[in-house]
Scaffold this motif. Structure first.
Motif, PDB file in Angstrom:
ATOM      1  N   VAL A  55      -1.702  -2.129   3.771  1.00 22.83           N
ATOM      2  CA  VAL A  55      -1.170  -0.766   3.683  1.00 22.83           C
ATOM      3  C   VAL A  55      -0.257  -0.473   4.875  1.00 22.83           C
ATOM      4  O   VAL A  55       0.826   0.086   4.710  1.00 22.83           O
ATOM      5  CB  VAL A  55      -2.319   0.265   3.586  1.00 22.83           C
ATOM      6  CG1 VAL A  55      -1.804   1.677   3.754  1.00 22.83           C
ATOM      7  CG2 VAL A  55      -3.046   0.120   2.258  1.00 22.83           C
ATOM      8  N   LEU A  80       3.058  -2.152   4.398  1.00 20.60           N
ATOM      9  CA  LEU A  80       3.858  -1.471   3.373  1.00 20.60           C
ATOM     10  C   LEU A  80       4.396  -0.138   3.888  1.00 20.60           C
ATOM     11  O   LEU A  80       5.529   0.238   3.568  1.00 20.60           O
ATOM     12  CB  LEU A  80       3.032  -1.256   2.099  1.00 20.60           C
ATOM     13  CG  LEU A  80       2.706  -2.517   1.302  1.00 20.60           C
ATOM     14  CD1 LEU A  80       1.722  -2.204   0.188  1.00 20.60           C
ATOM     15  CD2 LEU A  80       3.980  -3.145   0.751  1.00 20.60           C
ATOM     16  N   ILE A  81       3.613   0.572   4.668  1.00 23.44           N
ATOM     17  CA  ILE A  81       4.084   1.853   5.205  1.00 23.44           C
ATOM     18  C   ILE A  81       5.250   1.621   6.161  1.00 23.44           C
ATOM     19  O   ILE A  81       6.236   2.353   6.139  1.00 23.44           O
ATOM     20  CB  ILE A  81       2.921   2.621   5.880  1.00 23.44           C
ATOM     21  CG1 ILE A  81       1.991   3.163   4.791  1.00 23.44           C
ATOM     22  CG2 ILE A  81       3.427   3.744   6.775  1.00 23.44           C
ATOM     23  CD1 ILE A  81       0.697   3.751   5.301  1.00 23.44           C
ATOM     24  N   LEU A 132      -6.577  -2.170  -4.181  1.00 27.51           N
ATOM     25  CA  LEU A 132      -5.829  -1.003  -3.704  1.00 27.51           C
ATOM     26  C   LEU A 132      -5.181  -0.248  -4.869  1.00 27.51           C
ATOM     27  O   LEU A 132      -5.083   0.977  -4.843  1.00 27.51           O
ATOM     28  CB  LEU A 132      -4.767  -1.422  -2.680  1.00 27.51           C
ATOM     29  CG  LEU A 132      -5.286  -1.858  -1.316  1.00 27.51           C
ATOM     30  CD1 LEU A 132      -4.149  -2.433  -0.464  1.00 27.51           C
ATOM     31  CD2 LEU A 132      -5.956  -0.693  -0.590  1.00 27.51           C
ATOM     32  N   VAL A 151      -3.875   3.534  -4.215  1.00 26.42           N
ATOM     33  CA  VAL A 151      -3.195   3.452  -2.917  1.00 26.42           C
ATOM     34  C   VAL A 151      -1.819   2.808  -3.059  1.00 26.42           C
ATOM     35  O   VAL A 151      -0.868   3.220  -2.409  1.00 26.42           O
ATOM     36  CB  VAL A 151      -4.062   2.664  -1.902  1.00 26.42           C
ATOM     37  CG1 VAL A 151      -3.328   2.450  -0.600  1.00 26.42           C
ATOM     38  CG2 VAL A 151      -5.383   3.383  -1.678  1.00 26.42           C
ATOM     39  N   VAL A 152      -1.702   1.785  -3.909  1.00 27.27           N
ATOM     40  CA  VAL A 152      -0.425   1.091  -4.105  1.00 27.27           C
ATOM     41  C   VAL A 152      -0.100   1.028  -5.591  1.00 27.27           C
ATOM     42  O   VAL A 152      -0.964   1.218  -6.447  1.00 27.27           O
ATOM     43  CB  VAL A 152      -0.447  -0.350  -3.531  1.00 27.27           C
ATOM     44  CG1 VAL A 152      -0.702  -0.343  -2.037  1.00 27.27           C
ATOM     45  CG2 VAL A 152      -1.435  -1.232  -4.258  1.00 27.27           C
ATOM     46  N   LYS A 178       4.463  -1.127  -3.493  1.00 26.85           N
ATOM     47  CA  LYS A 178       4.715  -0.059  -2.525  1.00 26.85           C
ATOM     48  C   LYS A 178       3.526   0.889  -2.510  1.00 26.85           C
ATOM     49  O   LYS A 178       2.697   0.894  -3.420  1.00 26.85           O
ATOM     50  CB  LYS A 178       5.998   0.700  -2.846  1.00 26.85           C
ATOM     51  CG  LYS A 178       5.934   1.503  -4.135  1.00 26.85           C
ATOM     52  CD  LYS A 178       7.226   2.254  -4.360  1.00 26.85           C
ATOM     53  CE  LYS A 178       7.149   3.051  -5.656  1.00 26.85           C
ATOM     54  NZ  LYS A 178       8.355   3.836  -5.866  1.00 26.85           N
ATOM     55  N   VAL A 179       3.443   1.680  -1.453  1.00 23.19           N
ATOM     56  CA  VAL A 179       2.388   2.678  -1.326  1.00 23.19           C
ATOM     57  C   VAL A 179       2.732   3.838  -2.255  1.00 23.19           C
ATOM     58  O   VAL A 179       3.892   4.246  -2.364  1.00 23.19           O
ATOM     59  CB  VAL A 179       2.286   3.153   0.146  1.00 23.19           C
ATOM     60  CG1 VAL A 179       1.293   4.281   0.294  1.00 23.19           C
ATOM     61  CG2 VAL A 179       1.881   1.997   1.047  1.00 23.19           C
ATOM     62  N   THR A 180       1.729   4.390  -2.933  1.00 26.79           N
ATOM     63  CA  THR A 180       1.967   5.519  -3.832  1.00 26.79           C
ATOM     64  C   THR A 180       2.278   6.779  -3.026  1.00 26.79           C
ATOM     65  O   THR A 180       1.811   6.931  -1.891  1.00 26.79           O
ATOM     66  CB  THR A 180       0.730   5.790  -4.720  1.00 26.79           C
ATOM     67  OG1 THR A 180      -0.374   6.114  -3.885  1.00 26.79           O
ATOM     68  CG2 THR A 180       0.411   4.607  -5.603  1.00 26.79           C
ATOM     69  N   PHE A 195      -0.721   8.651  -1.700  1.00 23.68           N
ATOM     70  CA  PHE A 195      -1.441   8.074  -0.574  1.00 23.68           C
ATOM     71  C   PHE A 195      -0.860   8.537   0.764  1.00 23.68           C
ATOM     72  O   PHE A 195      -1.566   8.519   1.770  1.00 23.68           O
ATOM     73  CB  PHE A 195      -1.427   6.546  -0.638  1.00 23.68           C
ATOM     74  CG  PHE A 195      -2.214   5.913   0.467  1.00 23.68           C
ATOM     75  CD1 PHE A 195      -3.596   5.950   0.459  1.00 23.68           C
ATOM     76  CD2 PHE A 195      -1.582   5.304   1.533  1.00 23.68           C
ATOM     77  CE1 PHE A 195      -4.335   5.390   1.481  1.00 23.68           C
ATOM     78  CE2 PHE A 195      -2.306   4.739   2.568  1.00 23.68           C
ATOM     79  CZ  PHE A 195      -3.688   4.775   2.535  1.00 23.68           C
ATOM     80  N   HIS A 230      -3.089   9.004   3.952  1.00 23.58           N
ATOM     81  CA  HIS A 230      -2.853   8.128   5.095  1.00 23.58           C
ATOM     82  C   HIS A 230      -2.719   8.927   6.392  1.00 23.58           C
ATOM     83  O   HIS A 230      -3.271   8.548   7.422  1.00 23.58           O
ATOM     84  CB  HIS A 230      -1.599   7.281   4.858  1.00 23.58           C
ATOM     85  CG  HIS A 230      -1.243   6.421   6.010  1.00 23.58           C
ATOM     86  ND1 HIS A 230      -0.225   6.731   6.872  1.00 23.58           N
ATOM     87  CD2 HIS A 230      -1.794   5.263   6.460  1.00 23.58           C
ATOM     88  CE1 HIS A 230      -0.156   5.806   7.807  1.00 23.58           C
ATOM     89  NE2 HIS A 230      -1.083   4.916   7.578  1.00 23.58           N
TER      90      HIS A 230
END
Length: 184
Positions: free
Chosen positions: A79, A82-83, A111, A116-117, A132-134, A137, A141
Motif C-alpha cells: 500500500v 502504491l501511495i 487487499l 484497499v486496492v 492502484k489504491v482505491t 482508502f 489511510h
C-alpha cells in the motif's frame, strides 16, 4: 509511513553490521579475549547484535500497529509503495518490493477483498495487470497514519530529553555512515 519506510531501509544496515553466523561471532569473541582480534571487531559484533535486537523490536512494534489497523506488514509495504508511486504494473510492484509475482498476487487478492486496492487489465495486452489504491482508502489511510504517528509519539514520550538527544545523535551518525558507504 515515512518511519515504516525507514525501518525497511534499515534492514540493509543490519546485513552490513550483523550478517555473521553465530559461530563466527563466538570465534571473534574468543579471539578478542586472547587479544588476537582488534577490540574494534568486538565492538562491531556488539553493535550488530544491538542493531538486530533494535530492528526486531521496532518491527514487532510496527507490526502491532499495522495489525491494529487490519493490515499486515507486507500489505502495508504494498500500500505504501502504491501511495507513493500511484498506479503500477503488478510485476513492477513486485520487483520494487523484491517479492515474487505469486506473493504480490496473494497480497493484492486480500487487499482487493478489503477494498484497499483495485486491479485492471491493460487494454493493449491483457497479460498486463495494473493496480492502484482505491479512492475510498485515501481517507482510511490518512486516519491510519495519524494513529500510527500518535502511537509512535507516545512511545517516544516515554524517553527523557537526554535519551532522545542520544538517540538523535546516534541516528545522525548512522545516517552519515550509511550515506558515505552508499556513495563509495
Amino acid at each position: 509511513m515515512r518511519n515504516v519506510r525507514a525501518l525497511f531501509r534499515l534492514r540493509k544496515v543490519f546485513w552490513i553490521f550483523a550478517a555473521r553466523k553465530p559461530a563466527a561471532c563466538a570465534m571473534n569473541e574468543a579471539r578478542a579475549k586472547r587479544g588476537g582480534v582488534l577490540a574494534e571487531s568486538n565492538e562491531n559484533t556488539k553493535l550488530g547484535r544491538l542493531f538486530f535486537d533494535l530492528f526486531r523490536q521496532l518491527k514487532h512494534y510496527m507490526r502491532k500497529n499495522f495489525e491494529d489497523q487490519g493490515i499486515t506488514m507486507p500489505q502495508g509495504m504494498v500500500v505504501g509503495t502504491l501511495i507513493r508511486n500511484g498506479e503500477m504494473k503488478t510485476t513492477e510492484l513486485g520487483s520494487r518490493l523484491n517479492m515474487t509475482n505469486s506473493t504480490i498476487s496473494g497480497i493484492l487478492d486480500r487487499l482487493e477483498k478489503q477494498g484497499v486496492v483495485e486491479r485492471r487489465r491493460s487494454k493493449e495486452d491483457r497479460r498486463i495487470v495494473y493496480v492502484k489504491v482505491t479512492p475510498n482508502f485515501g481517507e482510511m489511510h490518512k486516519e491510519m497514519l495519524k494513529k500510527i504517528e500518535k502511537s509512535f509519539q507516545e512511545l517516544l514520550d516515554t524517553a527523557t530529553p537526554e535519551e532522545l538527544a542520544k538517540i538523535t545523535e546516534g541516528f545522525d551518525t548512522l545516517k552519515k555512515i550509511l550515506t558515505n558507504y552508499n556513495e563509495a
